[in-house]
Design an enzyme around this catalytic site. Structure first.
Site, PDB file in Angstrom:
ATOM      1  N   ARG A 270       8.180   2.369   5.512  1.00  0.00           N
ATOM      2  CA  ARG A 270       7.830   1.593   4.316  1.00  0.00           C
ATOM      3  C   ARG A 270       8.779   0.450   4.012  1.00  0.00           C
ATOM      4  O   ARG A 270       8.872  -0.009   2.882  1.00  0.00           O
ATOM      5  CB  ARG A 270       7.768   2.550   3.113  1.00  0.00           C
ATOM      6  CG  ARG A 270       6.697   3.591   3.316  1.00  0.00           C
ATOM      7  CD  ARG A 270       6.071   4.131   2.078  1.00  0.00           C
ATOM      8  NE  ARG A 270       6.570   3.655   0.845  1.00  0.00           N
ATOM      9  CZ  ARG A 270       6.013   2.654   0.143  1.00  0.00           C
ATOM     10  NH1 ARG A 270       4.933   2.054   0.591  1.00  0.00           N
ATOM     11  NH2 ARG A 270       6.526   2.280  -1.005  1.00  0.00           N
TER      12      ARG A 270
ATOM     13  N   GLU B 192      11.538   2.490   1.797  1.00  0.00           N
ATOM     14  CA  GLU B 192      11.485   1.285   0.965  1.00  0.00           C
ATOM     15  C   GLU B 192      12.866   0.681   0.702  1.00  0.00           C
ATOM     16  O   GLU B 192      12.970  -0.494   0.382  1.00  0.00           O
ATOM     17  CB  GLU B 192      10.743   1.557  -0.349  1.00  0.00           C
ATOM     18  CG  GLU B 192      11.450   2.533  -1.250  1.00  0.00           C
ATOM     19  CD  GLU B 192      10.621   2.909  -2.485  1.00  0.00           C
ATOM     20  OE1 GLU B 192       9.399   3.054  -2.363  1.00  0.00           O
ATOM     21  OE2 GLU B 192      11.219   3.044  -3.555  1.00  0.00           O
TER      22      GLU B 192
ATOM     23  N   TYR C 293       9.912   9.321 -13.962  1.00  0.00           N
ATOM     24  CA  TYR C 293       9.931   7.988 -13.404  1.00  0.00           C
ATOM     25  C   TYR C 293       8.586   7.632 -12.757  1.00  0.00           C
ATOM     26  O   TYR C 293       7.981   8.444 -12.088  1.00  0.00           O
ATOM     27  CB  TYR C 293      11.052   7.812 -12.366  1.00  0.00           C
ATOM     28  CG  TYR C 293      11.108   6.367 -12.052  1.00  0.00           C
ATOM     29  CD1 TYR C 293      11.618   5.490 -13.005  1.00  0.00           C
ATOM     30  CD2 TYR C 293      10.508   5.859 -10.918  1.00  0.00           C
ATOM     31  CE1 TYR C 293      11.564   4.140 -12.803  1.00  0.00           C
ATOM     32  CE2 TYR C 293      10.452   4.507 -10.717  1.00  0.00           C
ATOM     33  CZ  TYR C 293      10.981   3.658 -11.667  1.00  0.00           C
ATOM     34  OH  TYR C 293      10.902   2.328 -11.474  1.00  0.00           O
TER      35      TYR C 293
ATOM     36  N   ARG D 131      -2.481   6.044  -5.011  1.00  0.00           N
ATOM     37  CA  ARG D 131      -1.292   6.888  -5.214  1.00  0.00           C
ATOM     38  C   ARG D 131      -1.412   7.565  -6.573  1.00  0.00           C
ATOM     39  O   ARG D 131      -1.648   6.889  -7.574  1.00  0.00           O
ATOM     40  CB  ARG D 131      -0.040   6.007  -5.151  1.00  0.00           C
ATOM     41  CG  ARG D 131       1.244   6.753  -5.392  1.00  0.00           C
ATOM     42  CD  ARG D 131       2.463   5.830  -5.350  1.00  0.00           C
ATOM     43  NE  ARG D 131       3.019   5.665  -6.668  1.00  0.00           N
ATOM     44  CZ  ARG D 131       4.262   5.237  -6.923  1.00  0.00           C
ATOM     45  NH1 ARG D 131       5.069   4.899  -5.923  1.00  0.00           N
ATOM     46  NH2 ARG D 131       4.701   5.111  -8.149  1.00  0.00           N
TER      47      ARG D 131
ATOM     48  N   GLU E 206       1.011  -1.122  -0.057  1.00  0.00           N
ATOM     49  CA  GLU E 206       1.053  -0.745  -1.480  1.00  0.00           C
ATOM     50  C   GLU E 206       0.753  -1.972  -2.341  1.00  0.00           C
ATOM     51  O   GLU E 206       1.205  -3.077  -2.040  1.00  0.00           O
ATOM     52  CB  GLU E 206       2.448  -0.196  -1.816  1.00  0.00           C
ATOM     53  CG  GLU E 206       2.603   0.253  -3.249  1.00  0.00           C
ATOM     54  CD  GLU E 206       4.014   0.762  -3.546  1.00  0.00           C
ATOM     55  OE1 GLU E 206       4.955   0.385  -2.822  1.00  0.00           O
ATOM     56  OE2 GLU E 206       4.145   1.534  -4.509  1.00  0.00           O
TER      57      GLU E 206
ATOM     58  N   HIS F 170       9.988  10.099  -4.869  1.00  0.00           N
ATOM     59  CA  HIS F 170      11.215   9.375  -5.225  1.00  0.00           C
ATOM     60  C   HIS F 170      12.480  10.145  -4.845  1.00  0.00           C
ATOM     61  O   HIS F 170      13.462  10.164  -5.595  1.00  0.00           O
ATOM     62  CB  HIS F 170      11.206   9.014  -6.720  1.00  0.00           C
ATOM     63  CG  HIS F 170      10.184   7.970  -7.060  1.00  0.00           C
ATOM     64  ND1 HIS F 170       9.089   8.220  -7.853  1.00  0.00           N
ATOM     65  CD2 HIS F 170      10.080   6.669  -6.698  1.00  0.00           C
ATOM     66  CE1 HIS F 170       8.362   7.127  -7.963  1.00  0.00           C
ATOM     67  NE2 HIS F 170       8.929   6.169  -7.267  1.00  0.00           N
TER      68      HIS F 170
ATOM     69  N   GLU G 202       5.371  10.379   0.203  1.00  0.00           N
ATOM     70  CA  GLU G 202       6.440   9.391   0.345  1.00  0.00           C
ATOM     71  C   GLU G 202       7.760   9.871  -0.252  1.00  0.00           C
ATOM     72  O   GLU G 202       7.764  10.496  -1.311  1.00  0.00           O
ATOM     73  CB  GLU G 202       5.988   8.112  -0.377  1.00  0.00           C
ATOM     74  CG  GLU G 202       7.024   7.038  -0.379  1.00  0.00           C
ATOM     75  CD  GLU G 202       6.662   5.900  -1.326  1.00  0.00           C
ATOM     76  OE1 GLU G 202       5.490   5.784  -1.722  1.00  0.00           O
ATOM     77  OE2 GLU G 202       7.577   5.141  -1.668  1.00  0.00           O
TER      78      GLU G 202
ATOM     79  N   ASP H 120       4.316   9.866  -4.298  1.00  0.00           N
ATOM     80  CA  ASP H 120       5.715   9.461  -4.102  1.00  0.00           C
ATOM     81  C   ASP H 120       6.616  10.428  -4.866  1.00  0.00           C
ATOM     82  O   ASP H 120       6.449  10.600  -6.081  1.00  0.00           O
ATOM     83  CB  ASP H 120       5.887   8.029  -4.648  1.00  0.00           C
ATOM     84  CG  ASP H 120       7.228   7.415  -4.294  1.00  0.00           C
ATOM     85  OD1 ASP H 120       8.119   8.150  -3.840  1.00  0.00           O
ATOM     86  OD2 ASP H 120       7.372   6.191  -4.490  1.00  0.00           O
TER      87      ASP H 120
ATOM     88  N   TRP I  77      18.335   9.412  -7.107  1.00  0.00           N
ATOM     89  CA  TRP I  77      17.607   8.444  -7.925  1.00  0.00           C
ATOM     90  C   TRP I  77      16.145   8.847  -8.067  1.00  0.00           C
ATOM     91  O   TRP I  77      15.486   9.215  -7.134  1.00  0.00           O
ATOM     92  CB  TRP I  77      17.647   7.037  -7.289  1.00  0.00           C
ATOM     93  CG  TRP I  77      16.879   6.125  -8.176  1.00  0.00           C
ATOM     94  CD1 TRP I  77      17.331   5.544  -9.309  1.00  0.00           C
ATOM     95  CD2 TRP I  77      15.500   5.780  -8.043  1.00  0.00           C
ATOM     96  NE1 TRP I  77      16.315   4.842  -9.909  1.00  0.00           N
ATOM     97  CE2 TRP I  77      15.178   4.973  -9.152  1.00  0.00           C
ATOM     98  CE3 TRP I  77      14.491   6.078  -7.116  1.00  0.00           C
ATOM     99  CZ2 TRP I  77      13.902   4.449  -9.348  1.00  0.00           C
ATOM    100  CZ3 TRP I  77      13.236   5.556  -7.320  1.00  0.00           C
ATOM    101  CH2 TRP I  77      12.953   4.738  -8.430  1.00  0.00           C
TER     102      TRP I  77
HETATM  103  C1  GCO Z   1       7.215   2.574  -4.768  1.00  0.00           C
HETATM  104  C2  GCO Z   1       8.573   2.686  -5.373  1.00  0.00           C
HETATM  105  C3  GCO Z   1       8.496   2.537  -6.806  1.00  0.00           C
HETATM  106  C4  GCO Z   1       9.913   2.460  -7.364  1.00  0.00           C
HETATM  107  C5  GCO Z   1      10.402   1.094  -7.515  1.00  0.00           C
HETATM  108  C6  GCO Z   1      11.799   1.003  -8.049  1.00  0.00           C
HETATM  109  O1  GCO Z   1       6.917   3.344  -3.877  1.00  0.00           O
HETATM  110  O2  GCO Z   1       6.478   1.711  -5.194  1.00  0.00           O
HETATM  111  O3  GCO Z   1       9.186   3.905  -5.075  1.00  0.00           O
HETATM  112  O4  GCO Z   1       7.758   3.618  -7.296  1.00  0.00           O
HETATM  113  O5  GCO Z   1       9.928   3.040  -8.551  1.00  0.00           O
HETATM  114  O6  GCO Z   1      10.284   0.389  -6.348  1.00  0.00           O
HETATM  115  O7  GCO Z   1      11.949  -0.206  -8.669  1.00  0.00           O
HETATM  116 MG    MG Z   2       8.385   4.657  -3.351  1.00  0.00          MG
END
Ligand code: GCO
Ligand code: MG
Length: 405
Positions: A285, A264, A159, A147, A341, A214, A238, A212, A405
């Site tokens: 996920r 997730e 982030y 990733r 992951e 987010h 993602e 990702d 977020w």
């Molecule tokens: C991932 C998640 C992380 C997040 C985390 C938040 O795909 O691993 O999105 O990047 O930042 O899980 O605590």
């Molecule tokens: Mg993620």
């Protein structure tokens, strides 16, 4: 055999983990992970006050019945706190069943359908070059999928990128109030295609790449990003957009062939039913800790298989090694598993609390053959690291508007 006691531990070896121990009258016990980041004490209280008293005296072998008792049997169904509590109990019961049978949990789930569990590693960098150098290290270590995340020029913090932190584990550690971070889609769009163009130039087909977002984009922006990344053949993109309204993905899907991954933070099959049934995503996920344990994950995976959706469980440090082990048993025995992951086994303190013999070899995990889940929890070590309130960041657009977020 009956459930005699349930203990809940909250420990912070660099970040908080909530661990459940279900103890039987015959001395066999099972372990489960109930960590919900930033809400650890809510789930610990839920377990102590609302779950434990109802389970004492019950037969720990009745996994499905206990799952339904805690899910269907209550007025307040679903939600992250309830489902993490159910998940931890569920993992612990599978752990007990495996220990009683003398078999690793994957054998109880149908046995191996592959030799090992393929992982994707993380390369997080301050610049594109830095990210690609880290990706090169991952590939050298044997990972076949990585990733890529890179800091966005012009934004103070991004982030998922390390900044002055030593590792990803620490990045997510102890922040007693949520830090605030900027977001700009146009600055992000200036960076991401270049990141993947340079990755392709440097590595060709040596590895698969993932990314990702987010959930920071609107659906039409996600559609555009998917199109921009098509030449680089990502394994998946993602969390491009949020899917509270699952129909968002209809729009994204119809514009791009970049494979899409999501889920997730999902707690049950109802959070992803339309996404899966309409084949709007390629990978689901969800994580055992957040989606009702091994039992919850099996329900999602079997449904996904009907629609050619594969599993790619969340593997951030939000989840304790107990959840990671549960994923290994699921991944090795689930035919429609895609990829796992992986961000390492945690810092030294974490490894001194959670002990296991999962082996990392050439970008794959070789699953433990120990009976049950194969993880031990050292209560005395755990007691050394007290709970600390901690939050993930909040994000805002550059004009101060609160953002996803
Ligand atoms: C991932 C998640 C992380 C997040 C985390 C938040 O795909 O691993 O999105 O990047 O930042 O899980 O605590
Ligand atoms: Mg993620």
């Amino acid at each position: 055999m009956i459930i005699q006691d349930i203990k809940v531990f909250v420990t912070n070896p660099g970040r908080n983990f909530v661990t459940v121990k279900v103890i039987t009258d015959e001395g066999v016990y099972g372990l489960g992970d109930a960590t919900v980041n930033g809400r650890e004490m809510a789930v610990a209280t839920y377990l102590e006050e609302h779950v434990k008293p109802c389970l004492i005296g019950r037969d720990p072998h009745k996994i499905e019945d206990i799952w339904q008792y805690l899910y269907m049997g209550v007025y307040w169904r679903r939600g992250p706190i309830t489902m993490a509590a159910i998940a931890a109990i569920d993992m612990a019961l599978w752990d007990i069943k495996g220990k009683v049978a003398g078999l690793p949990v994957y054998q109880l789930l149908g046995g191996k359908c592959r030799d090992g569990v393929t992982l994707y590693a993380h390369a997080n960098g301050e610049t594109i070059e830095d990210t690609l150098d880290k990706a090169a290290q991952c590939i050298e270590q044997g990972f076949s999928a990585v990733r890529l995340q890179s800091a966005i020029p012009g934004l103070s913090e991004t982030y998922g990128v390390l900044g002055d932190k030593k590792d990803y584990f620490e990045l997510q550690g102890n922040r007693p109030l949520p830090p605030e971070q900027d977001w700009s889609t146009s600055k992000y769009f200036d960076l991401v295609p270049e990141l993947f163009a340079k990755a392709k130039e440097r590595f060709g087909n040596k590895a698969k790449f993932l990314h990702d977002t987010h959930s920071r984009l609107t659906p039409i922006e996600s559609a555009k990003l998917g199109k921009m990344l098509e030449p680089y053949n990502l394994m998946f993109l993602e969390d491009a957009s949020i899917a509270e309204n699952q129909e968002n993905y209809k729009l994204i899907r119809h514009h791009t062939t970049t494979p899409l991954a999501l889920g997730e933070t999902y707690n049950t099959i109802w959070d992803c039913k339309d996404l899966i049934q309409n084949q709007w995503i390629d990978y689901i996920r969800s994580a055992a800790t957040h989606a009702g344990g091994i039992t919850g994950m099996k329900k999602i995976a079997d449904f996904a298989a009907v629609y050619n959706v594969r599993t790619a469980p969340h593997g951030a440090p939000d989840l304790s090694p107990i959840c990671f082990a549960a994923h290994m048993h699921l991944n090795i025995s689930t035919h429609n598993f895609g990829i796992q992951e992986f961000v390492g086994f945690g810092n030294e303190e974490c490894q001194s609390i959670f002990k296991h013999d999962m082996k990392l070899e050439n970008g794959m995990i070789l699953v433990s053959d120990a009976p049950g889940l194969g993880v031990e929890f050292d209560e005395q070590e755990a007691a050394k690291y007290e709970y600390k309130r901690s939050y993930l960041p909040v994000s805002r657009l550059e004009d101060g508007t609160l953002w996803h977020w």
